[in-house]
Design a protein around this motif. Sequence first.
Motif, PDB file in Angstrom:
ATOM      1  N   THR A   1      -4.274  -4.238  -3.531  1.00 46.27           N
ATOM      2  CA  THR A   1      -4.253  -3.809  -4.930  1.00 46.27           C
ATOM      3  C   THR A   1      -4.603  -4.939  -5.888  1.00 46.27           C
TER       4      THR A   1
ATOM      5  N   ILE B   1      -0.084  -4.585   0.740  1.00 48.96           N
ATOM      6  CA  ILE B   1      -0.234  -3.826  -0.515  1.00 48.96           C
ATOM      7  C   ILE B   1      -0.731  -4.774  -1.599  1.00 48.96           C
TER       8      ILE B   1
ATOM      9  N   LYS C   1      -0.691   3.592  -2.262  1.00 48.60           N
ATOM     10  CA  LYS C   1      -1.032   2.831  -1.049  1.00 48.60           C
ATOM     11  C   LYS C   1      -0.044   3.135   0.079  1.00 48.60           C
TER      12      LYS C   1
END
Lengths: 402, 402
Positions: A37, A33, A21
């Motif tokens: 995720t 992030i 990422k």
Amino acid sequence: MPKPNRPLPLGTPAGVEVLTKILTQGPIPRVQIARRTGLSQAAVTKAVAPLIDAGFVTDHPAVTEETVPGRSELGIGRPVSPLTVVADSVSVIGLKVTPTDLIGVTTDFKAGIRAVRHRQLPDTSVGTVLERLADLASELIGTLEDKTDPAGPLVGIGVAVSGDVDAGHGYVRDSPFMGWRNVPVAELLGEKLDVPVVVSNDVRALTVAEHWFGVGVDADSFAVVTIGSGVGCGLYVNGEVVQGAHGVSGELGHLPLAPGNLVCTCGRRGCVETVASSDAILARIRETTGQPELDLSGAIQLAHRGDAHAREAFDRAGEVIGSALAAMVNLVGPELVVIAGEGVADYDLYDQRMRQTFAEHAFGAAGDCRLMLRSHTFDDWARGAAATVIRSYVRGESPFKR
Amino acid sequence: MPKPNRPLPLGTPAGVEVLTKILTQGPIPRVQIARRTGLSQAAVTKAVAPLIDAGFVTDHPAVTEETVPGRSELGIGRPVSPLTVVADSVSVIGLKVTPTDLIGVTTDFKAGIRAVRHRQLPDTSVGTVLERLADLASELIGTLEDKTDPAGPLVGIGVAVSGDVDAGHGYVRDSPFMGWRNVPVAELLGEKLDVPVVVSNDVRALTVAEHWFGVGVDADSFAVVTIGSGVGCGLYVNGEVVQGAHGVSGELGHLPLAPGNLVCTCGRRGCVETVASSDAILARIRETTGQPELDLSGAIQLAHRGDAHAREAFDRAGEVIGSALAAMVNLVGPELVVIAGEGVADYDLYDQRMRQTFAEHAFGAAGDCRLMLRSHTFDDWARGAAATVIRSYVRGESPFKR
């Protein structure tokens, strides 16, 4: 900035995901992030710490708050600490092999090109090509040692070759353009240079570069279609580049959409390339105009001047490329089709017929995909080879198994 | 066994992953779930506990250690506690719509068929079909209330229709076979029955069933190709069924591989179905034999008796299907191709020509995929619709958003 050791401090799948990422979407704050995720913020922080310590990632970039993408989502006044990859923490070499030339680049960790070198090939024998590849790589390694512009340590070399490539084992199974069968490129080049080598199909490599560092960052699915001396296609679907169970996929140039009396360089009948490759177009124009000495740029000039025979060959090519695009889109339904390749000089000659035939055969909403023209140079192909190294290095895939 | 409430106690993506593994690969010990998902054993145990409490999963199945797959990997003497889904913890209804018939099944949580009902359609108007669909569903709901064979509570109804279906919004955009455009099936049927409805393209639904409960459990990538009144294809690549960015994919029947003078039911020229659909084969045989009254079973008999005209129509079909299979395999490179469909009665009539043409056009190692014939009945199509409900229910997708 300390020079990192080469091994990446990535112990878990979460670490790989976090670094990916940062690499592909950075500068990016930890909170984003985590959001993208599905990991907790604590897990992101834990994965990032050793990467910062080792100098692969930094949270002190020369970035003001205003330039952080998505800043507005985060609420005013909250402190952000966007993470970026340290571009010069590692270096990578990418090499593209064609029957006449080798093209090599060095890139940083973000696949940014630093140096470019070209080299002509006297022939396509395995011995000659491997020797010149090693020479070219050595020359590129030399550029990394330039004291005035320090680069990161070299972690690997990527080689992109057209044809059926077994990327897992690093060898070329069958490359009709090169006349190669079962050439263990990774092993042969690795022996000469003592550096890990990743070998890929060239179109697949270009697709990896688009996935990690290009259009793929914003598209859920896309196809990269290359038109030139061959016609190829890379597919990105369901979160990954399509590899093919046996290493073959995206062979758009070998769909049986052309007349069955035409025999392809691969030996099969009716392949798209029998009509749409630049060699096929040139051969057709030489034949219909009765000018056997014509070269490709001459043929393109002739078509641009309106010569009916020359136009017809490009029309035929556009038609079969349009059918092939429709076939691909009807099967896979990508969001975006990027049309790339060497043949951009003559793109206007088949573009209209290609789009018309595509529209005639695209099925329902599959035809709503965006078609985007993107000029690629041979340097971009070499960069694709570099991108495959970066991906394997981050993921810990062969030859970077952790 | 307590009857569970209908909502699944799944709070995290890990929970969905764990339940999916138990559902598709059970009976399976916790340690193997951990290994296959990359989760810690503690995380697996944590995800499983509420599923056991609510009666969706059990670790006391009537399974001896010897019958647990992969038992030998675990080391002799270690205690195993394989987990299985409680099949009758929920019920699902699957409905397949064809222009002449409706086929309905009830299944348990593992897509095991419990009851089957068929119903003829007098016409294909939206009003008629929706009314009969609701009747058929009501009849199937009745079977769930049989006290002698108790079934789990009904969680949803799946409807499978050929054509361009927007599964996310539950409506059929364009179904040429039904003559439907923009029909909000989920809304219309949901109003009548007060049950969540999932609408899918029929081939996609069959592919979901193969992915979760069929060949997909053992194959990294596969294609399901259906041959009959239409020619369709479902693709499973990179861990997921290919949906298409705009809801269209796998339209094998509409690749432009047939002669351009033939116009398809979809209005386009040269589609595979113009030669390979059962209607196209029948029309060809009626024309070439001069028997306009022939029906499909008569045409198949004629071909089986060796009539040259009838054979030629099947040869033509086999050839274009073989080309289409090669085109698909060259692009996507699946490990396995399952050939399914209604047309199994006449499969021997085009099988050889199909395989021959496939072999001629399959590119390199792409041709190494396994071709597997698998007879599917209409009940299997309805079961596919049920499988889409089970998948959406477990994943918490619309209309089961958690």
